[in-house]
Scaffold this active site. Structure first.
Site, PDB file in Angstrom:
ATOM      1  N   PHE A 116       0.813  -1.217   0.000  1.00  0.00           N
ATOM      2  CA  PHE A 116       0.000   0.000   0.000  1.00  0.00           C
ATOM      3  C   PHE A 116       0.846   1.265   0.000  1.00  0.00           C
ATOM      4  CE2 PHE A 116       0.895  -0.081   4.507  1.00  0.00           C
ATOM      5  CZ  PHE A 116       0.767   1.243   4.935  1.00  0.00           C
ATOM      6  N   LYS A 117       2.109   1.169   0.405  1.00  0.00           N
ATOM      7  CA  LYS A 117       2.962   2.348   0.452  1.00  0.00           C
ATOM      8  C   LYS A 117       3.147   2.976  -0.941  1.00  0.00           C
ATOM      9  CE  LYS A 117       3.771   1.761   4.855  1.00  0.00           C
ATOM     10  NZ  LYS A 117       5.036   1.468   5.493  1.00  0.00           N
ATOM     11  N   ASP A 118       2.971   2.171  -1.994  1.00  0.00           N
ATOM     12  CA  ASP A 118       3.095   2.717  -3.351  1.00  0.00           C
ATOM     13  C   ASP A 118       2.067   3.810  -3.621  1.00  0.00           C
ATOM     14  OD1 ASP A 118       5.199   1.062  -4.306  1.00  0.00           O
ATOM     15  OD2 ASP A 118       3.789  -0.571  -4.637  1.00  0.00           O
TER      16      ASP A 118
END
Length: 475
Positions: A116-118
């Site tokens: 999810f950090k993308d």
């Protein structure tokens, strides 16, 4: 829009200044002077924009409420450059999938590093490149990762003009896949530093370097951790997107369960709720490192040292000092910078603070919607197995923590519960095999990644040693 420090510094800053700065001069974290309000009519307009124009258009509408020092035409172009189907796998960007009655998973892990950090880091890379070019400057990014921030930052920044990345991580405490994603990168502007300690040691080093104002100015140090407001702001968007997918009308409520370690992901939900998004509850799901669950149950925030920060099968949450928690505490105290400073100076001194007898804590659920729960290794295995056997859906270990806690905290059956997906299962292959007796599918581009040559330097948990490394590589 101007930004202020959670610790009371009187200086007001614009977005592009705090984008490059990271921490405030007094060691606090930046927040906007106020949260722009989204009424029912505007919510309906945003729903229509998302449905007809897509995620990038929604991102522009939300971000433009907070960013007024980038021309609108440029900000829209940056959003369109970032949130493309060919990067995130579908036009929806963050598609919602039904797991069972009333329980949904929001897919946030279809970006370049499968986490999810993308969602925020891809935007941050484009914002950095844009603003540095506009100023004719360079930036040395210093970060800390417990698993996914590092690879997301490095994939977003590799090859970017004017940017170097120095990423610290806890030596030997990430999954083999996570380590390989980072350490196999050969780009000259990427530097991996494995710290002999736990994630909290890495995070303390980042803060120590950021608070050395002379060093920070000389070497132009910036951050990509969620202490950087731009990271958190980008995450606010997918709460709106999840809400629009889970509801048909703008008076409906939705709850979100968020696997939480550093409190950044769920803090973005707090911001969305403060803006007026009809969020019923924000459920904080922790693993065995349950400092946040303990606080929301008892009012006591008690950080733990390295010897009591457990190494678990959801390693990105192996954190006991949640940096973004300070942002919420600032709002909890009525945006009292002096009170917030005193509380966190108490943490630095005594390792804890206690709000159990404070009236502001007593109505925390009613005012802010927070609830919490804890998941263990046995819970993760059982949840992964159950979700696969009953629904044919394979989830990673952190998402399993979220699903387990969401089922406990579901509440009103009429209110959809959305679990924020953390990563794809391949990032935690060993635990998936333990749970299911079979490995998860691996995207072709990551075949054999663990066997690639690695570029990493191991250093002790010492900010001075890290500063010396940065200085040597910026000559």
């Amino acid at each position: 829009m101007h930004y202020l420090s959670t610790r009371g510094d009187a200086t007001r800053a614009k977005f592009c200044d705090i984008l490059l700065a990271g921490l405030a001069p007094d060691g606090g974290l930046y927040l906007p002077e106020h949260y722009p309000q989204i009424g029912t009519a505007r919510l309906a307009e945003l729903r229509a924009i998302y449905r007809t124009e897509g995620y990038a258009a929604l991102a522009f509408e939300i971000l433009s409420l907070y960013i007024d020092d980038i021309p609108a035409v440029d900000l829209r172009a940056l959003c369109e450059k970032t949130y493309r189907p060919e990067v995130f796998g579908s036009r929806d960007i963050v598609p919602l999938r039904r797991l069972e009655d009333g329980l949904w998973i929001e897919a946030l892990s279809n970006g370049p590093t499968l986490a999810f950090k993308d969602m925020a880091m891809q935007l941050l890379g484009n914002l950095f490149e844009y603003e540095l070019a506009r100023r004719g400057e360079e930036l040395n990014i210093l970060g800390a990762t417990s698993g996914d921030t590092g690879s997301a930052a490095e994939y977003a920044m590799k090859g970017k003009k004017g940017v170097r990345v120095f990423m610290t991580s806890p030596h030997g405490r990430m999954s083999p896949f996570q380590q390989a994603q980072m350490f196999s990168l050969q780009d000259e502007n990427i530097h991996n530093i494995a710290i002999e300690g736990v994630f909290d040691d890495c995070q303390d080093i980042v803060k120590a370097v950021s608070n050395d104002h002379a060093f920070k100015a000389r070497y132009k140090i910036g951050t990509v951790n969620s202490i950087n407001w731009a990271r958190l702001l980008a995450q606010v968007v997918y709460y709106f997107a999840g809400y629009f997918q889970a509801t048909q009308a703008d008076n409906q409520k939705v709850s979100f369960t968020v696997p939480s370690g550093n409190f950044g992901n769920v803090c973005a939900g707090h911001v969305a709720r403060q803006m007026g998004l009809p969020i019923d509850r924000l459920v904080v799901a922790t693993n065995e490192n349950d400092v946040l669950d303990e606080f929301f149950r008892t009012g006591v925030y008690q950080v733990r040292g390295p010897q009591h920060t457990y190494e678990t099968s959801s390693p990105s949450m192996d954190i006991s000092k949640a940096s973004n928690f300070e942002r919420f505490v600032f709002d909890l105290t009525g945006r009292d910078g002096a009170a917030t400073r005193a509380l966190f100076e108490g943490v630095a001194r005594d390792g804890r603070f206690d709000l159990s007898g404070d009236a502001r804590f007593a109505d925390i659920a009613a005012r802010f919607g927070f609830a919490s729960g804890k998941s263990t290794h046995a819970d993760r295995l059982a949840t992964i197995r159950d979700t696969w056997e009953r629904f044919g859906t394979m989830i990673d270990t952190h998402t399993a923590d979220g699903v387990k806690v969401a089922r406990q905290q579901r509440g009103d059956a009429a209110v959809p519960m959305v679990v924020l997906e953390t990563a794809l299962p391949i990032k935690f292959e060993a635990t998936i095999v333990e749970a299911l007796g079979r490995p998860p599918e691996r995207p072709a581009r990551f075949e054999g990644i663990e066997q690639l040559p690695k570029r990493v330097t191991v250093l002790p948990a010492d900010a001075e040693r890290v500063k010396a490394y940065i200085a040597a590589h910026c000559a």
